[in-house]
Design a protein around this motif. Structure first.
Motif: not given
Length: 156
Positions: A3-16, A45-53
């Motif tokens: 069965t595939p392993e599905d998970r939800i993870v937070a963004y890291t720079p590797a996801h860009r 995404p870092e500047g437009q979403i993450l850096a703005k909270g």
């Protein structure tokens, strides 16, 4: 067969790159044009979403990103759910719901009073998911998107 392993993870720079690719793919497949705000959010995404909270979450299957969803901090203390997608081959297993749950949990942890989103009436499966998750339709709101004709919120 495993069965595939599905998970939800937070963004890291590797996801860009996956952030841009996943969202460009669903927009184009849906017959939409990438608009100015799309380019801003997808290219930075870092500047437009993450850096703005804000926050970004990914659905991964066996370590490969197959879906994503962002939260943009709003001036009223709420969060806008943005750029939510799950690849067609990964749909049907609840990943979109899990992404929404991660967004809601993050918004609640931040003390938000609501989640807000803008979408298109052509995206019937998404509209159904949002309604089942507790979003209700709002009257039209100002939007930078030509494709947007449905506005929704969920009070927290």
């Amino acid at each position: 067969m495993t069965t595939p392993e599905d998970r939800i993870v937070a963004y890291t720079p590797a996801h860009r790159d996956a952030w841009k690719r996943l969202n460009t793919d669903w927009l184009v497949a849906g017959g939409f044009t990438l608009e100015a705000k799309d380019h801003l959010t997808l290219d930075d995404p870092e500047g437009q979403i993450l850096a703005k909270g804000g926050r970004i979450f990914f659905a991964e299957r066996d370590g490969t990103p197959v879906g994503c969803c962002g939260l943009i901090a709003m001036g009223d203390g709420g969060y806008e759910v943005t750029k939510m997608t799950v690849r067609p081959e990964a749909r049907g297993g609840g990943l979109a719901l899990r992404l929404l749950e991660a967004c809601e949990a993050a918004a609640r942890d931040a003390g938000a009073h609501r989640l807000y989103l803008e979408t298109s009436s052509t995206l019937a499966p998404a509209l159904g998911l949002y309604a089942r998750f507790g979003f209700v339709i709002l009257s039209p709101q100002p939007t930078p998107y030509a494709r947007c004709d449905v506005w929704m919120e969920k009070r927290l």
